[in-house]
Structures are given as structure tokens and as C-alpha cells.
Design a protein around this motif. Structure first.
Motif, PDB file in Angstrom:
ATOM      1  N   UNK A 164       0.828  -1.218   0.000  1.00 44.26           N
ATOM      2  CA  UNK A 164       0.000   0.000   0.000  1.00 44.26           C
ATOM      3  C   UNK A 164       0.854   1.257   0.000  1.00 44.26           C
ATOM      4  N   UNK A 165       1.913   1.267   0.815  1.00 43.66           N
ATOM      5  CA  UNK A 165       2.801   2.439   0.878  1.00 43.66           C
ATOM      6  C   UNK A 165       3.481   2.682  -0.467  1.00 43.66           C
ATOM      7  N   UNK A 166       3.952   1.632  -1.098  1.00 42.96           N
ATOM      8  CA  UNK A 166       4.613   1.776  -2.401  1.00 42.96           C
ATOM      9  C   UNK A 166       3.645   2.316  -3.451  1.00 42.96           C
ATOM     10  N   UNK A 167       2.415   1.845  -3.433  1.00 39.40           N
ATOM     11  CA  UNK A 167       1.404   2.350  -4.368  1.00 39.40           C
ATOM     12  C   UNK A 167       1.118   3.825  -4.111  1.00 39.40           C
ATOM     13  N   UNK A 168       0.975   4.201  -2.837  1.00 34.84           N
ATOM     14  CA  UNK A 168       0.707   5.601  -2.479  1.00 34.84           C
ATOM     15  C   UNK A 168       1.842   6.517  -2.922  1.00 34.84           C
ATOM     16  N   UNK A 169       3.060   6.025  -2.893  1.00 37.93           N
ATOM     17  CA  UNK A 169       4.232   6.816  -3.263  1.00 37.93           C
ATOM     18  C   UNK A 169       4.487   6.799  -4.779  1.00 37.93           C
ATOM     19  N   UNK A 170       3.686   6.037  -5.498  1.00 36.80           N
ATOM     20  CA  UNK A 170       3.788   5.952  -6.966  1.00 36.80           C
ATOM     21  C   UNK A 170       5.207   5.617  -7.422  1.00 36.80           C
ATOM     22  N   UNK A 171       5.740   4.529  -6.879  1.00 39.20           N
ATOM     23  CA  UNK A 171       7.102   4.125  -7.219  1.00 39.20           C
ATOM     24  C   UNK A 171       7.097   2.960  -8.199  1.00 39.20           C
ATOM     25  N   UNK A 172       8.257   2.751  -8.806  1.00 41.04           N
ATOM     26  CA  UNK A 172       8.445   1.616  -9.707  1.00 41.04           C
ATOM     27  C   UNK A 172       9.081   0.434  -8.977  1.00 41.04           C
ATOM     28  N   UNK A 173       9.893   0.758  -7.942  1.00 42.43           N
ATOM     29  CA  UNK A 173      10.636  -0.264  -7.210  1.00 42.43           C
ATOM     30  C   UNK A 173      10.534   0.028  -5.721  1.00 42.43           C
ATOM     31  N   UNK A 174      10.308  -1.008  -4.923  1.00 45.13           N
ATOM     32  CA  UNK A 174      10.271  -0.894  -3.465  1.00 45.13           C
ATOM     33  C   UNK A 174      11.258  -1.910  -2.887  1.00 45.13           C
ATOM     34  N   UNK A 175      12.189  -1.412  -2.079  1.00 40.11           N
ATOM     35  CA  UNK A 175      13.219  -2.262  -1.473  1.00 40.11           C
ATOM     36  C   UNK A 175      13.086  -2.226   0.039  1.00 40.11           C
ATOM     37  N   UNK A 197      13.344  -1.424 -18.557  1.00 43.35           N
ATOM     38  CA  UNK A 197      13.076  -2.462 -17.570  1.00 43.35           C
ATOM     39  C   UNK A 197      13.944  -2.344 -16.332  1.00 43.35           C
ATOM     40  N   UNK A 198      13.486  -3.030 -15.300  1.00 51.24           N
ATOM     41  CA  UNK A 198      14.303  -3.248 -14.105  1.00 51.24           C
ATOM     42  C   UNK A 198      14.264  -4.746 -13.839  1.00 51.24           C
ATOM     43  N   UNK A 199      15.433  -5.372 -13.861  1.00 50.95           N
ATOM     44  CA  UNK A 199      15.536  -6.811 -13.637  1.00 50.95           C
ATOM     45  C   UNK A 199      16.249  -7.013 -12.309  1.00 50.95           C
ATOM     46  N   UNK A 200      15.681  -7.859 -11.466  1.00 56.11           N
ATOM     47  CA  UNK A 200      16.230  -8.060 -10.129  1.00 56.11           C
ATOM     48  C   UNK A 200      16.602  -9.514  -9.901  1.00 56.11           C
ATOM     49  N   UNK A 201      17.621  -9.710  -9.092  1.00 57.77           N
ATOM     50  CA  UNK A 201      18.042 -11.059  -8.726  1.00 57.77           C
ATOM     51  C   UNK A 201      18.624 -11.080  -7.330  1.00 57.77           C
ATOM     52  N   UNK A 213       6.271  -9.005  -7.773  1.00 55.43           N
ATOM     53  CA  UNK A 213       5.638  -7.835  -8.372  1.00 55.43           C
ATOM     54  C   UNK A 213       4.220  -7.711  -7.856  1.00 55.43           C
ATOM     55  N   UNK A 214       3.785  -6.474  -7.679  1.00 53.79           N
ATOM     56  CA  UNK A 214       2.390  -6.187  -7.366  1.00 53.79           C
ATOM     57  C   UNK A 214       2.050  -4.879  -8.068  1.00 53.79           C
ATOM     58  N   UNK A 215       1.019  -4.883  -8.879  1.00 53.44           N
ATOM     59  CA  UNK A 215       0.595  -3.688  -9.621  1.00 53.44           C
ATOM     60  C   UNK A 215       1.760  -3.050 -10.384  1.00 53.44           C
ATOM     61  N   UNK A 216       2.554  -3.889 -11.031  1.00 55.66           N
ATOM     62  CA  UNK A 216       3.704  -3.471 -11.841  1.00 55.66           C
ATOM     63  C   UNK A 216       4.823  -2.825 -11.029  1.00 55.66           C
ATOM     64  N   UNK A 217       4.784  -2.948  -9.716  1.00 52.87           N
ATOM     65  CA  UNK A 217       5.864  -2.468  -8.854  1.00 52.87           C
ATOM     66  C   UNK A 217       6.746  -3.659  -8.512  1.00 52.87           C
ATOM     67  N   UNK A 218       8.054  -3.485  -8.689  1.00 48.56           N
ATOM     68  CA  UNK A 218       9.019  -4.510  -8.317  1.00 48.56           C
ATOM     69  C   UNK A 218       9.314  -4.370  -6.827  1.00 48.56           C
ATOM     70  N   UNK A 219       9.133  -5.434  -6.074  1.00 46.02           N
ATOM     71  CA  UNK A 219       9.455  -5.477  -4.652  1.00 46.02           C
ATOM     72  C   UNK A 219      10.630  -6.428  -4.453  1.00 46.02           C
TER      73      UNK A 219
END
Length: 161
Positions: free
Chosen positions: A97-108, A151-155, A119-125
Motif C-alpha cells: 500500500x505504501x509503495x502504491x501511495x508513493x507511486x514508485x516503480x521499485x520498493x526495497x 526495464x528493471x531486472x532483479x536477482x 511484483x504487485x501492480x507493476x511495482x518490483x518489490x
């Protein structure tokens, strides 16, 4: 832009040392997600050409700094936090919810010592796990994110120390 993501080093930097020995030539940014807030301070001087971001964790009681931060790298908005403020040990709904409110692409985030990418709602966590303590797979870990134009690719990378 390649980003190294560390969390939960808890004043023990041998894992960060080993990881950076392998990847430093490829990294343009280092992020530390707390519980070892000042563990990256010496690296800031050694690698002065690299951008560093870090936030406080629940164990960083003697430090002064941010508990969360939103910034942009390579046209991607990134939200970093330790995770304890969002009760991530009990589930991810609050941090999502916080990541969506902040309109971010990536949440770490960190805190759980368990690596995870979703991923949730096109946000990479990403939770990189702990660079110091063994996670559920019996290994210490950190994250790597490669951001390209689109893109953002994570591993997750595990370390045997």
C-alpha cells in the motif's frame, strides 16, 4: 545502471566486502536497507564515484538518518525502507500500500532476513535477505538490480562465507 542492495549486516561487513569484491566493477549504486546503517560509511570513501543510499533499521538506535527515502535512478522511482515500520514480518500488505501511495516503480526493504522478489501492480518489490545471517536457504544474500531504459531486472545472489 546496476545497483547492489544490502540489508541487515548488523555491524559485520565481511559479507559486504566479499560481495563487493565480486561485483564492484559493474555497480553504479549501493543501497543499504538498515540494521547496519553506518556499515557502508567506509565504502563511501573508498568508492567515491558510486552513489550510496541508506536508511535506518530497527536496530540502528544510535544513528541519525532517514527511516525511508524515495529517489529516482535511471527514470525509475525507488522507495527504500527497512520494513519494520510496515510490519513486513507479518505480511506485505502495508508495504505494498505504501509503495502504491508513493507511486514508485521499485520498493526495497529488509528486516525479515529472508530474500524475496515479487511484483504487485507493476511495482518490483525486493527484500535482499541478510548479508550477515543465513536465510531460509542456509545462505547469506544480497540483491542486484539492473535498470535499463525500459526495464528493471532483479536477482538475489547468495554467498558462502
Amino acid at each position: 545502471m546496476k545497483i547492489a542492495v544490502f540489508s541487515d549486516s548488523h555491524k559485520k561487513t565481511y559479507g559486504i566486502d566479499k560481495a563487493l569484491d565480486k561485483i564492484i566493477a559493474y555497480v553504479g549504486c549501493i543501497i543499504h536497507l538498515g540494521d547496519g546503517y553506518d556499515d557502508v560509511d567506509e565504502y563511501k570513501y573508498i568508492y567515491s564515484n558510486i552513489n550510496f543510499y541508506n536508511v535506518l533499521g530497527n536496530c540502528d538506535v544510535d544513528n541519525i538518518g532517514r527511516e525511508e527515502h524515495v529517489f529516482e535512478i535511471a527514470n525509475k522511482r525507488i522507495f527504500i525502507t527497512h520494513g519494520h515500520l510496515y510490519s513486513v514480518k507479518s505480511g506485505y500488505s502495508k508495504i505494498i500500500s505504501a509503495a502504491k501511495e508513493k507511486s514508485v516503480d521499485i520498493c526495497l526493504f529488509g528486516h525479515t532476513h529472508k530474500a524475496d522478489i515479487f511484483y504487485d501492480s507493476e511495482i518490483l518489490f525486493m527484500n535482499p535477505g541478510s548479508i550477515t545471517y543465513k536465510g531460509t536457504n542456509g545462505r547469506r544474500s544480497f540483491g542486484v538490480i539492473d535498470i535499463t531504459d525500459e526495464n528493471a531486472v532483479a536477482g538475489i545472489v547468495t554467498l558462502k562465507l
